[in-house]
Scaffold this active site. Structure first.
Site, short mmCIF file in Angstrom:
data_model
loop_
_atom_site.label_atom_id
_atom_site.label_comp_id
_atom_site.label_asym_id
_atom_site.label_seq_id
_atom_site.Cartn_x
_atom_site.Cartn_y
_atom_site.Cartn_z
N LYS A 84 15.28 -0.09 5.33
CA LYS A 84 14.96 0.45 4.00
C LYS A 84 15.27 1.95 3.94
O LYS A 84 15.83 2.45 2.96
CB LYS A 84 13.49 0.18 3.68
CG LYS A 84 12.91 1.07 2.61
CD LYS A 84 12.53 0.37 1.35
CE LYS A 84 12.24 1.40 0.29
NZ LYS A 84 11.82 0.90 -0.96
N LEU A 141 0.83 -1.20 0.00
CA LEU A 141 0.00 0.00 0.00
C LEU A 141 0.87 1.25 0.00
O LEU A 141 2.06 1.20 0.29
CB LEU A 141 -0.91 -0.03 1.23
CG LEU A 141 -1.88 -1.22 1.26
CD1 LEU A 141 -2.47 -1.44 2.65
CD2 LEU A 141 -2.99 -1.02 0.23
N PRO A 142 0.25 2.42 -0.32
CA PRO A 142 1.08 3.62 -0.48
C PRO A 142 1.79 4.11 0.79
O PRO A 142 2.96 4.47 0.73
CB PRO A 142 0.07 4.67 -0.97
CG PRO A 142 -1.04 3.89 -1.58
CD PRO A 142 -1.12 2.62 -0.77
N THR A 179 6.23 0.59 1.93
CA THR A 179 7.25 1.42 2.58
C THR A 179 6.53 2.45 3.43
O THR A 179 5.85 3.33 2.89
CB THR A 179 8.12 2.14 1.53
OG1 THR A 179 8.76 1.15 0.72
CG2 THR A 179 9.18 3.00 2.20
N LYS A 218 9.58 10.61 -0.96
CA LYS A 218 8.81 9.94 0.10
C LYS A 218 9.75 9.23 1.07
O LYS A 218 9.62 9.36 2.29
CB LYS A 218 7.85 8.92 -0.54
CG LYS A 218 7.15 8.05 0.48
CD LYS A 218 6.41 6.87 -0.11
CE LYS A 218 6.03 5.91 1.00
NZ LYS A 218 5.35 4.71 0.54
#
Ligand code: NAD
Length: 297
Positions: free
Chosen positions: A175, A69-70, A100, A250
């Site tokens: 990450k 998902l976003p 993420t 992002k």
């Protein structure tokens, strides 16, 4: 859980989730999919997935739930609260969130899962759409050792390098560390190449020199930001992604937000965020992130 045929619910079938779900169908699993976009669901049904009308319906009787998902608010919305999946999933279900997102939300959802006896890991990926299609993603996982071991055979159907980084949230931290470093390396490599160009050097020759010297790095090896140096790099294809500037922004936002929370000193990460944010604001958000090279001319 063995690597036999499993009932897998897959939530979020965008650029990444679509091909990841498709690889699980190809691996022989029974995959039931849900996305807010009906076209994304239809594309998966065409390749053999079953469809559901909600995330809850998709996860009914699932051995494993995967989400892609976003952002954190979407992940919290799907799993937490009265209508959230964690209210209905059976103990022992494996949950893999590959979105993420911020480490705090990952920890919150991970704790809620653990309280229900659900084996959850945060498992963000590196590799982009091409690796999602090829089934060669890298997964950086956070969660208990038991949850990681249970998720491992499923992750192997979608990826190649699979790491257990630590407890819940650790996958997200790994990450953001990697992508912050990547942004700094890309800017540094671009600066050096621009300096060489101004000094009259051929960028291919300079790249060869740096690649054989102490400036050696991943961008010089595989992703040179200077057009014409490397045929396969986005720079030689009008900076078509690849990995979009918007997604780098992002990730840098998540990294710097996390750095503030834990009081980590990240001066280069902050500067990288400023440069990428400015680049995106000039209308380059959909270009590959190596296009930062063009702002340093
Ligand atoms: P995307 O925008 O293409 O896909 C997200 C999908 O989620 C959309 O289809 C959307 O309709 C769906 N969605 C949103 N809310 C939902 C909900 N409540 N229920 C069901 N579906 C919902 O994004 P993407 O490029 O596939 O990226 C997904 C995640 O992977 C993001 O967190 C991104 O940062 C990360 N990521 C992307 C890349 C990349 O190269 N695209 C690389 C690494 C990681």
């Amino acid at each position: 859980m063995s690597n036999d045929t499993l009932n897998i619910a897959f939530i979020g079938l965008g650029n990444m989730g679509g091909p990841m779900a498709q690889n699980l169908v190809s691996a022989g699993h029974k995959v039931t999919v849900f996305d807010l976009a009906p076209a994304a669901v239809a594309a998966l049904v065409d390749v053999g997935a079953a469809s559901a009308d909600s995330a809850l319906e998709a996860s009914n009787n699932a051995d494993c739930v995967i989400s892609m998902l976003p952002a954190g608010k979407h992940v919290a919305g799907v799993y937490l609260g009265e209508g959230g999946l964690l209210n209905s999933l059976a103990a022992g279900t494996v949950v893999i969130d590959s979105s993420t997102i911020d480490a705090e939300t990952a920890r919150e959802v991970g704790a809620a899962a653990a309280a229900k006896g659900v084996h959850m890991i945060d498992a963000p990926v590196s590799g982009g759409v091409a690796a999602a299609q090829a089934g060669t993603l890298s997964f950086m996982c956070g969660g208990s050792a038991e949850a990681f071991q249970k998720a491992l055979p499923i992750l192997q159907g979608m990826g190649k390098n699979i790491f257990h980084a630590g407890d819940a949230g650790a996958g997200q931290v790994a990450k953001m560390c990697n992508n912050m470093l990547l942004s700094v390396i890309m800017i540094g490599t671009s600066e050096a190449l621009q300096l060489g160009l101004k000094g009259g050097l051929d960028p291919s020759t300079l790249s060869d020199i740096m690649q054989a010297s102490t400036g050696r790095n991943w961008t010089l090896e595989l992703y040179n930001p200077c057009p014409g140096v490397m045929d396969t790099a986005p720079a030689s294809n009008d900076y078509k992604p690849g990995f979009m500037v918007d997604l780098m922004c992002k990730d840098l936002h998540l990294a710097i937000g996390n750095a503030e929370q834990v009081n980590a000193s990240t001066p280069l990460g902050r500067m990288a965020k400023q440069l990428f944010d400015a680049h995106a604001a000039e209308g380059n958000g959909q270009k590959d992130f190596s296009s930062i090279f063009t702002t340093l001319e």
